[in-house]
Design a protein around this motif. Structure first.
Motif, PDB file in Angstrom:
ATOM      1  N   ASN A 176       0.908  -1.058  -0.142  1.00 58.74           N
ATOM      2  CA  ASN A 176      -0.067  -0.002   0.173  1.00 58.74           C
ATOM      3  C   ASN A 176       0.971   1.235  -0.138  1.00 58.74           C
ATOM      4  OD1 ASN A 176       0.905  -0.206   2.588  1.00 58.74           O
ATOM      5  ND2 ASN A 176      -0.883   0.319   3.684  1.00 58.74           N
ATOM      6  N   SER A 177       2.071   1.071  -0.532  1.00 57.10           N
ATOM      7  CA  SER A 177       3.136   2.197  -0.216  1.00 57.10           C
ATOM      8  C   SER A 177       3.172   2.826  -1.700  1.00 57.10           C
ATOM      9  CB  SER A 177       4.391   1.836   0.081  1.00 57.10           C
ATOM     10  OG  SER A 177       5.015   0.993  -1.046  1.00 57.10           O
ATOM     11  N   SER A 178       3.970   3.885  -1.882  1.00 51.80           N
ATOM     12  CA  SER A 178       4.231   4.482  -3.241  1.00 51.80           C
ATOM     13  C   SER A 178       5.440   3.740  -4.036  1.00 51.80           C
ATOM     14  CB  SER A 178       4.640   6.039  -3.258  1.00 51.80           C
ATOM     15  OG  SER A 178       5.889   6.138  -2.317  1.00 51.80           O
ATOM     16  N   PHE A 179       5.845   2.642  -3.327  1.00 53.07           N
ATOM     17  CA  PHE A 179       7.217   1.954  -4.068  1.00 53.07           C
ATOM     18  C   PHE A 179       6.752   0.676  -4.856  1.00 53.07           C
ATOM     19  CE2 PHE A 179       8.615   3.191   0.342  1.00 53.07           C
ATOM     20  CZ  PHE A 179       9.890   4.089   0.012  1.00 53.07           C
ATOM     21  N   PRO A 180       7.529   0.607  -5.885  1.00 51.88           N
ATOM     22  CA  PRO A 180       6.882  -0.532  -7.002  1.00 51.88           C
ATOM     23  C   PRO A 180       7.087  -1.871  -6.426  1.00 51.88           C
ATOM     24  CG  PRO A 180       8.922   0.451  -7.769  1.00 51.88           C
ATOM     25  CD  PRO A 180       8.666   1.065  -6.340  1.00 51.88           C
ATOM     26  N   ASP A 181       7.603  -2.268  -5.506  1.00 54.63           N
ATOM     27  CA  ASP A 181       8.027  -3.392  -5.003  1.00 54.63           C
ATOM     28  C   ASP A 181       7.093  -4.634  -4.881  1.00 54.63           C
ATOM     29  OD1 ASP A 181       9.938  -1.445  -4.033  1.00 54.63           O
ATOM     30  OD2 ASP A 181      10.484  -2.403  -2.118  1.00 54.63           O
ATOM     31  N   ILE A 182       7.407  -5.728  -5.608  1.00 58.10           N
ATOM     32  CA  ILE A 182       6.626  -6.891  -5.637  1.00 58.10           C
ATOM     33  C   ILE A 182       7.227  -7.971  -4.904  1.00 58.10           C
ATOM     34  CG2 ILE A 182       5.407  -8.512  -7.125  1.00 58.10           C
ATOM     35  CD1 ILE A 182       5.728  -6.278  -9.263  1.00 58.10           C
ATOM     36  N   PHE A 183       6.238  -8.579  -4.091  1.00 58.51           N
ATOM     37  CA  PHE A 183       7.023  -9.774  -3.066  1.00 58.51           C
ATOM     38  C   PHE A 183       6.318 -11.115  -3.144  1.00 58.51           C
ATOM     39  CE2 PHE A 183       7.678  -5.676  -0.992  1.00 58.51           C
ATOM     40  CZ  PHE A 183       8.914  -5.845  -0.565  1.00 58.51           C
ATOM     41  N   THR A 184       6.743 -12.210  -2.896  1.00 55.99           N
ATOM     42  CA  THR A 184       6.171 -13.138  -2.662  1.00 55.99           C
ATOM     43  C   THR A 184       6.366 -13.918  -1.323  1.00 55.99           C
ATOM     44  OG1 THR A 184       5.691 -15.532  -3.936  1.00 55.99           O
ATOM     45  CG2 THR A 184       7.962 -14.698  -3.726  1.00 55.99           C
TER      46      THR A 184
END
Length: 178
Positions: free
Chosen positions: A120-128
Protein backbone atom coordinates in the motif's frame (compact mmCIF):
# COMPACT_ATOMS: atom_id res chain seq x y z
CA UNK A 1 -28.41 -26.70 -9.38
CA UNK A 2 -28.62 -24.90 -6.07
CA UNK A 3 -27.01 -26.83 -3.20
CA UNK A 4 -28.69 -27.29 0.18
CA UNK A 5 -28.39 -24.15 2.33
CA UNK A 6 -27.71 -21.87 -0.64
CA UNK A 7 -30.05 -19.46 -2.35
CA UNK A 8 -30.25 -17.47 -5.56
CA UNK A 9 -32.20 -14.44 -6.69
CA UNK A 10 -33.61 -14.66 -10.20
CA UNK A 11 -35.20 -11.51 -11.65
CA UNK A 12 -37.24 -10.90 -14.76
CA UNK A 13 -35.57 -8.27 -16.91
CA UNK A 14 -38.48 -7.01 -18.97
CA UNK A 15 -36.43 -4.80 -21.29
CA UNK A 16 -37.61 -6.83 -24.26
CA UNK A 17 -40.89 -8.47 -25.20
CA UNK A 18 -41.47 -11.44 -22.94
CA UNK A 19 -38.56 -10.43 -20.74
CA UNK A 20 -35.50 -12.44 -19.89
CA UNK A 21 -34.54 -14.06 -16.63
CA UNK A 22 -31.28 -12.94 -15.02
CA UNK A 23 -29.44 -14.45 -12.11
CA UNK A 24 -29.02 -11.45 -9.80
CA UNK A 25 -26.82 -13.11 -7.15
CA UNK A 26 -26.17 -16.36 -5.34
CA UNK A 27 -25.11 -17.12 -1.81
CA UNK A 28 -23.43 -20.32 -0.80
CA UNK A 29 -23.44 -21.44 2.82
CA UNK A 30 -20.26 -21.18 4.87
CA UNK A 31 -18.89 -24.68 5.34
CA UNK A 32 -19.67 -25.84 8.85
CA UNK A 33 -16.47 -27.86 9.07
CA UNK A 34 -14.02 -24.94 8.74
CA UNK A 35 -12.81 -22.22 11.15
CA UNK A 36 -11.29 -19.13 9.56
CA UNK A 37 -9.09 -16.37 11.02
CA UNK A 38 -7.66 -13.48 9.00
CA UNK A 39 -5.20 -10.71 9.82
CA UNK A 40 -2.82 -8.29 8.11
CA UNK A 41 0.76 -8.27 9.46
CA UNK A 42 3.74 -6.02 8.75
CA UNK A 43 6.74 -7.04 6.66
CA UNK A 44 9.65 -5.01 8.10
CA UNK A 45 12.37 -3.34 6.01
CA UNK A 46 15.41 -5.35 4.95
CA UNK A 47 18.66 -5.13 6.93
CA UNK A 48 20.74 -4.44 3.81
CA UNK A 49 18.65 -1.71 2.17
CA UNK A 50 19.72 1.88 1.51
CA UNK A 51 17.89 2.81 4.75
CA UNK A 52 18.52 -0.44 6.65
CA UNK A 53 16.69 -1.75 9.69
CA UNK A 54 18.98 -4.18 11.52
CA UNK A 55 17.86 -7.78 12.00
CA UNK A 56 16.78 -8.85 15.49
CA UNK A 57 15.74 -11.82 17.58
CA UNK A 58 13.83 -12.33 20.85
CA UNK A 59 11.35 -9.50 20.10
CA UNK A 60 13.91 -6.75 20.70
CA UNK A 61 12.11 -4.44 18.21
CA UNK A 62 8.39 -3.66 18.60
CA UNK A 63 7.88 -1.18 15.74
CA UNK A 64 6.45 -3.82 13.38
CA UNK A 65 4.05 -5.56 15.80
CA UNK A 66 0.37 -5.43 14.78
CA UNK A 67 -2.96 -5.65 16.58
CA UNK A 68 -3.78 -4.98 20.21
CA UNK A 69 -4.37 -6.90 23.42
CA UNK A 70 -4.97 -10.60 22.91
CA UNK A 71 -5.34 -10.15 19.14
CA UNK A 72 -1.76 -8.90 18.70
CA UNK A 73 1.01 -10.40 16.59
CA UNK A 74 4.63 -9.68 17.48
CA UNK A 75 7.57 -9.90 15.10
CA UNK A 76 9.85 -12.09 17.20
CA UNK A 77 12.73 -12.09 14.74
CA UNK A 78 13.77 -11.24 11.22
CA UNK A 79 16.79 -12.46 9.34
CA UNK A 80 17.73 -10.75 6.08
CA UNK A 81 19.62 -12.24 3.16
CA UNK A 82 20.85 -9.77 0.56
CA UNK A 83 20.57 -10.32 -3.17
CA UNK A 84 23.34 -12.01 -5.12
CA UNK A 85 23.79 -11.29 -8.79
CA UNK A 86 26.66 -12.73 -10.83
CA UNK A 87 27.21 -13.73 -14.43
CA UNK A 88 26.04 -17.27 -13.61
CA UNK A 89 23.18 -16.84 -11.12
CA UNK A 90 20.81 -14.42 -9.39
CA UNK A 91 19.31 -14.77 -5.90
CA UNK A 92 16.54 -12.45 -4.80
CA UNK A 93 16.60 -10.40 -1.60
CA UNK A 94 14.69 -12.25 1.11
CA UNK A 95 13.88 -12.41 4.81
CA UNK A 96 12.87 -15.09 7.25
CA UNK A 97 10.33 -13.63 9.70
CA UNK A 98 8.90 -15.22 12.86
CA UNK A 99 5.55 -13.85 14.05
CA UNK A 100 4.04 -14.76 17.43
CA UNK A 101 0.33 -14.54 18.29
CA UNK A 102 -0.23 -13.05 21.77
CA UNK A 103 -3.70 -14.47 22.38
CA UNK A 104 -4.79 -17.99 23.25
CA UNK A 105 -2.76 -20.37 21.08
CA UNK A 106 -4.52 -21.63 17.97
CA UNK A 107 -5.33 -25.29 17.62
CA UNK A 108 -2.95 -25.89 14.70
CA UNK A 109 -4.15 -29.43 13.99
CA UNK A 110 -5.45 -29.45 10.39
CA UNK A 111 -4.74 -25.70 10.11
CA UNK A 112 -3.63 -24.37 6.75
CA UNK A 113 -2.20 -20.86 6.22
CA UNK A 114 -2.80 -18.87 3.06
CA UNK A 115 -0.32 -16.02 2.57
CA UNK A 116 -0.24 -13.08 0.18
CA UNK A 117 1.98 -10.02 0.21
CA UNK A 118 0.49 -6.54 -0.10
CA UNK A 119 1.86 -3.14 -1.01
CA UNK A 120 0.00 0.00 0.00
CA UNK A 121 3.04 2.25 -0.47
CA UNK A 122 4.27 4.40 -3.34
CA UNK A 123 7.13 1.92 -3.90
CA UNK A 124 6.86 -0.47 -6.89
CA UNK A 125 8.17 -3.48 -4.92
CA UNK A 126 6.55 -6.87 -5.55
CA UNK A 127 6.88 -9.71 -3.05
CA UNK A 128 6.15 -13.38 -2.75
CA UNK A 129 5.71 -15.24 0.51
CA UNK A 130 6.30 -18.85 1.46
CA UNK A 131 4.99 -20.70 4.48
CA UNK A 132 7.76 -22.27 6.60
CA UNK A 133 6.05 -23.39 9.82
CA UNK A 134 3.11 -22.95 12.17
CA UNK A 135 3.52 -24.35 15.67
CA UNK A 136 2.65 -23.78 19.30
CA UNK A 137 5.82 -23.01 21.24
CA UNK A 138 5.88 -22.12 24.95
CA UNK A 139 2.14 -21.38 25.02
CA UNK A 140 2.15 -19.13 21.92
CA UNK A 141 1.39 -19.77 18.24
CA UNK A 142 4.38 -18.98 16.04
CA UNK A 143 4.25 -18.49 12.29
CA UNK A 144 7.48 -18.52 10.31
CA UNK A 145 7.47 -17.22 6.74
CA UNK A 146 9.99 -16.45 4.03
CA UNK A 147 9.44 -13.23 2.07
CA UNK A 148 11.28 -12.37 -1.13
CA UNK A 149 11.28 -9.34 -3.38
CA UNK A 150 10.74 -10.55 -6.93
CA UNK A 151 10.42 -7.48 -9.16
CA UNK A 152 14.18 -7.14 -9.66
CA UNK A 153 17.45 -8.54 -8.35
CA UNK A 154 20.54 -6.44 -7.74
CA UNK A 155 21.02 -2.70 -7.80
CA UNK A 156 20.14 0.15 -10.11
CA UNK A 157 22.09 3.21 -9.04
CA UNK A 158 21.08 4.11 -5.49
CA UNK A 159 18.12 1.70 -5.60
CA UNK A 160 18.62 -1.96 -4.76
CA UNK A 161 16.38 -4.96 -4.27
CA UNK A 162 16.93 -4.99 -0.48
CA UNK A 163 13.71 -3.16 0.33
CA UNK A 164 13.49 -0.22 2.72
CA UNK A 165 9.73 0.17 3.12
CA UNK A 166 7.28 -1.62 5.41
CA UNK A 167 4.92 -3.84 3.45
CA UNK A 168 1.95 -6.08 4.24
CA UNK A 169 1.51 -9.79 4.85
CA UNK A 170 -2.09 -10.96 4.50
CA UNK A 171 -2.62 -14.11 6.56
CA UNK A 172 -5.64 -16.38 6.40
CA UNK A 173 -5.68 -19.39 8.71
CA UNK A 174 -8.22 -22.07 7.86
CA UNK A 175 -8.70 -25.10 10.07
CA UNK A 176 -10.64 -28.12 8.96
CA UNK A 177 -12.71 -29.38 11.92
CA UNK A 178 -13.61 -32.84 10.62
Amino acid sequence: MIPTGAYAEVVNNSNITGGTWDLSFTVLPKPSNVEIYGVQLSIPPHANGTAPVADWSNHTTTAYDTGTGTDAWWVISKTSTTYAHTSTYSNASRMMIVYEYQGTPFNVTNMYPILTAGNNSSFPDIFTTSFVSLANISGKTRLTVSVSRIDFIGSNGSNNSNWTGTFLLNLLLARKLY
